[in-house]
Write a protein that holds these residues in place. Structure first.
Motif, PDB file in Angstrom:
ATOM      1  N   LEU A 103     -16.050 -68.665   0.815  1.00  0.00           N
ATOM      2  CA  LEU A 103     -15.874 -67.839  -0.378  1.00  0.00           C
ATOM      3  C   LEU A 103     -14.584 -67.038  -0.285  1.00  0.00           C
ATOM      4  CD1 LEU A 103     -19.508 -66.443  -0.558  1.00  0.00           C
ATOM      5  CD2 LEU A 103     -18.534 -68.294  -1.941  1.00  0.00           C
ATOM      6  N   ASP A 104     -13.925 -66.912  -1.406  1.00  0.00           N
ATOM      7  CA  ASP A 104     -12.753 -66.062  -1.548  1.00  0.00           C
ATOM      8  C   ASP A 104     -13.214 -64.873  -2.389  1.00  0.00           C
ATOM      9  OD1 ASP A 104      -9.671 -65.997  -1.266  1.00  0.00           O
ATOM     10  OD2 ASP A 104     -10.043 -65.480  -3.371  1.00  0.00           O
ATOM     11  N   VAL A 105     -13.177 -63.681  -1.814  1.00  0.00           N
ATOM     12  CA  VAL A 105     -13.720 -62.485  -2.461  1.00  0.00           C
ATOM     13  C   VAL A 105     -12.567 -61.516  -2.717  1.00  0.00           C
ATOM     14  CG1 VAL A 105     -15.456 -60.664  -2.325  1.00  0.00           C
ATOM     15  CG2 VAL A 105     -15.838 -62.839  -1.121  1.00  0.00           C
ATOM     16  N   ALA A 106     -12.325 -61.226  -3.994  1.00  0.00           N
ATOM     17  CA  ALA A 106     -11.195 -60.370  -4.356  1.00  0.00           C
ATOM     18  C   ALA A 106     -11.671 -59.107  -5.056  1.00  0.00           C
ATOM     19  CB  ALA A 106     -10.242 -61.134  -5.268  1.00  0.00           C
ATOM     20  N   ALA A 107     -10.995 -58.000  -4.763  1.00  0.00           N
ATOM     21  CA  ALA A 107     -11.277 -56.720  -5.407  1.00  0.00           C
ATOM     22  C   ALA A 107      -9.962 -56.109  -5.853  1.00  0.00           C
ATOM     23  CB  ALA A 107     -11.994 -55.784  -4.439  1.00  0.00           C
ATOM     24  N   HIS A 108      -9.944 -55.589  -7.075  1.00  0.00           N
ATOM     25  CA  HIS A 108      -8.740 -54.980  -7.648  1.00  0.00           C
ATOM     26  C   HIS A 108      -9.126 -53.658  -8.310  1.00  0.00           C
ATOM     27  CE1 HIS A 108      -5.167 -54.404 -10.092  1.00  0.00           C
ATOM     28  NE2 HIS A 108      -5.918 -54.373 -11.156  1.00  0.00           N
ATOM     29  N   ARG A 109      -8.491 -52.580  -7.842  1.00  0.00           N
ATOM     30  CA  ARG A 109      -8.781 -51.254  -8.411  1.00  0.00           C
ATOM     31  C   ARG A 109      -8.202 -51.166  -9.822  1.00  0.00           C
ATOM     32  NH1 ARG A 109      -6.579 -47.574  -4.730  1.00  0.00           N
ATOM     33  NH2 ARG A 109      -4.632 -47.737  -5.855  1.00  0.00           N
ATOM     34  N   GLU A 110      -9.051 -50.768 -10.754  1.00  0.00           N
ATOM     35  CA  GLU A 110      -8.617 -50.565 -12.129  1.00  0.00           C
ATOM     36  C   GLU A 110      -8.327 -49.100 -12.419  1.00  0.00           C
ATOM     37  OE1 GLU A 110     -11.989 -52.416 -14.143  1.00  0.00           O
ATOM     38  OE2 GLU A 110     -10.678 -54.125 -14.582  1.00  0.00           O
ATOM     39  N   ARG A 111      -9.075 -48.218 -11.729  1.00  0.00           N
ATOM     40  CA  ARG A 111      -8.921 -46.789 -11.984  1.00  0.00           C
ATOM     41  C   ARG A 111      -9.494 -46.018 -10.811  1.00  0.00           C
ATOM     42  NH1 ARG A 111     -11.461 -45.466 -17.514  1.00  0.00           N
ATOM     43  NH2 ARG A 111     -11.692 -47.615 -17.011  1.00  0.00           N
ATOM     44  N   GLU A 112      -8.919 -44.839 -10.543  1.00  0.00           N
ATOM     45  CA  GLU A 112      -9.452 -43.973  -9.490  1.00  0.00           C
ATOM     46  C   GLU A 112      -9.213 -42.529  -9.887  1.00  0.00           C
ATOM     47  OE1 GLU A 112      -9.548 -44.116  -4.754  1.00  0.00           O
ATOM     48  OE2 GLU A 112      -7.515 -44.018  -5.565  1.00  0.00           O
ATOM     49  N   VAL A 113     -10.261 -41.735  -9.797  1.00  0.00           N
ATOM     50  CA  VAL A 113     -10.179 -40.304 -10.068  1.00  0.00           C
ATOM     51  C   VAL A 113     -10.946 -39.602  -8.959  1.00  0.00           C
ATOM     52  CG1 VAL A 113     -10.720 -38.437 -11.672  1.00  0.00           C
ATOM     53  CG2 VAL A 113     -10.077 -40.687 -12.559  1.00  0.00           C
ATOM     54  N   ASP A 114     -10.224 -38.832  -8.154  1.00  0.00           N
ATOM     55  CA  ASP A 114     -10.822 -38.117  -7.034  1.00  0.00           C
ATOM     56  C   ASP A 114     -11.625 -39.065  -6.146  1.00  0.00           C
ATOM     57  OD1 ASP A 114      -9.678 -35.690  -7.919  1.00  0.00           O
ATOM     58  OD2 ASP A 114     -11.350 -35.354  -9.282  1.00  0.00           O
ATOM     59  N   GLU A 115     -12.939 -38.899  -6.090  1.00  0.00           N
ATOM     60  CA  GLU A 115     -13.779 -39.682  -5.182  1.00  0.00           C
ATOM     61  C   GLU A 115     -14.512 -40.828  -5.880  1.00  0.00           C
ATOM     62  OE1 GLU A 115     -16.107 -36.376  -3.861  1.00  0.00           O
ATOM     63  OE2 GLU A 115     -14.773 -36.005  -2.169  1.00  0.00           O
ATOM     64  N   VAL A 116     -14.106 -41.156  -7.104  1.00  0.00           N
ATOM     65  CA  VAL A 116     -14.749 -42.238  -7.859  1.00  0.00           C
ATOM     66  C   VAL A 116     -13.681 -43.248  -8.259  1.00  0.00           C
ATOM     67  CG1 VAL A 116     -16.063 -42.821  -9.937  1.00  0.00           C
ATOM     68  CG2 VAL A 116     -16.544 -40.683  -8.713  1.00  0.00           C
ATOM     69  N   SER A 117     -14.011 -44.527  -8.092  1.00  0.00           N
ATOM     70  CA  SER A 117     -13.068 -45.570  -8.473  1.00  0.00           C
ATOM     71  C   SER A 117     -13.794 -46.734  -9.135  1.00  0.00           C
ATOM     72  CB  SER A 117     -12.263 -46.056  -7.264  1.00  0.00           C
ATOM     73  OG  SER A 117     -13.126 -46.517  -6.254  1.00  0.00           O
ATOM     74  N   ASN A 118     -13.053 -47.467  -9.951  1.00  0.00           N
ATOM     75  CA  ASN A 118     -13.568 -48.659 -10.621  1.00  0.00           C
ATOM     76  C   ASN A 118     -12.795 -49.865 -10.114  1.00  0.00           C
ATOM     77  OD1 ASN A 118     -15.340 -47.228 -12.352  1.00  0.00           O
ATOM     78  ND2 ASN A 118     -13.617 -46.715 -13.660  1.00  0.00           N
ATOM     79  N   TYR A 119     -13.525 -50.921  -9.768  1.00  0.00           N
ATOM     80  CA  TYR A 119     -12.926 -52.148  -9.257  1.00  0.00           C
ATOM     81  C   TYR A 119     -13.433 -53.352 -10.031  1.00  0.00           C
ATOM     82  CZ  TYR A 119     -10.746 -50.163  -5.103  1.00  0.00           C
ATOM     83  OH  TYR A 119      -9.933 -49.459  -4.252  1.00  0.00           O
ATOM     84  N   ALA A 120     -12.523 -54.271 -10.332  1.00  0.00           N
ATOM     85  CA  ALA A 120     -12.881 -55.588 -10.856  1.00  0.00           C
ATOM     86  C   ALA A 120     -12.910 -56.523  -9.657  1.00  0.00           C
ATOM     87  CB  ALA A 120     -11.854 -56.055 -11.871  1.00  0.00           C
ATOM     88  N   CYS A 121     -13.981 -57.289  -9.529  1.00  0.00           N
ATOM     89  CA  CYS A 121     -14.167 -58.166  -8.370  1.00  0.00           C
ATOM     90  C   CYS A 121     -14.502 -59.579  -8.830  1.00  0.00           C
ATOM     91  CB  CYS A 121     -15.296 -57.652  -7.489  1.00  0.00           C
ATOM     92  SG  CYS A 121     -15.080 -55.967  -6.913  1.00  0.00           S
ATOM     93  N   GLU A 122     -14.072 -60.551  -8.033  1.00  0.00           N
ATOM     94  CA  GLU A 122     -14.405 -61.950  -8.289  1.00  0.00           C
ATOM     95  C   GLU A 122     -14.674 -62.655  -6.973  1.00  0.00           C
ATOM     96  OE1 GLU A 122     -11.947 -62.969 -12.362  1.00  0.00           O
ATOM     97  OE2 GLU A 122     -11.273 -63.868 -10.482  1.00  0.00           O
ATOM     98  N   VAL A 123     -15.566 -63.634  -7.051  1.00  0.00           N
ATOM     99  CA  VAL A 123     -15.858 -64.501  -5.911  1.00  0.00           C
ATOM    100  C   VAL A 123     -15.617 -65.933  -6.357  1.00  0.00           C
ATOM    101  CG1 VAL A 123     -17.588 -65.289  -4.255  1.00  0.00           C
ATOM    102  CG2 VAL A 123     -17.604 -62.900  -5.030  1.00  0.00           C
TER     103      VAL A 123
END
Length: 145
Positions: A103-123
């Motif tokens: 498996l190829d597992v990728a994560a890309h940060r879309e947004r980060e504010v202080d201690e919270v972040s949003n990631y788009a991920c694909e496998v």
């Protein structure tokens, strides 16, 4: 940087075997990580059909942890505790993944504010998209009380 130049995944996330499900960090840039994982019988969730695809959510969460962990290491910080607090999208394109699949597992940060972040991920398994998710994570030096 080649995969052999990156530290072992175990040094980048706060997990210990058998809960370390990624084999290697293959590529990294700030806010992005690409990891590999081979589905094998040692996984505690493998059954007669292979690995249930729903378990790939943890692979994606660990790719985010690797992304954050390697960034922390480069900054001279320690690996931080983190947890998935929301999953806005979780699409599975098959019900299970066969033993031996890489498996190829990728994560890309879309947004980060202080201690919270949003990631788009694909496998991916080869060229095939197997799963994708959008995860919201809380990450701090200590778990919330």
């Amino acid at each position: 940087m080649s995969a052999s130049s990156y530290p072992p995944v175990e040094n980048l996330i706060p997990h210990e075997p058998p809960m370390v499900w990624l084999d290697a960090l293959e590529d990294w840039a700030p806010g992005r990580a690409r990891c590999t994982a081979r589905v094998d019988a040692a996984s505690p969730f493998v059954d007669h059909e292979g690995l249930p695809a729903v378990v790939l959510l943890e692979h994606m969460a660990q790719a985010v942890a690797v992304c954050l962990g390697y960034g922390a290491l480069l900054s001279g910080e320690s690996v931080r505790v983190g947890m998935v607090i929301a999953c806005r999208v979780f699409d599975l394109y098959r019900s299970s993944v066969a033993l031996g699949t890489v498996l190829d597992v990728a994560a890309h940060r879309e947004r980060e504010v202080d201690e919270v972040s949003n990631y788009a991920c694909e496998v991916h398994a080869g060229e095939e998209l197997v799963a994708r998710a959008r995860l919201t994570l809380y990450h701090a030096s200590e778990p919330p009380s």
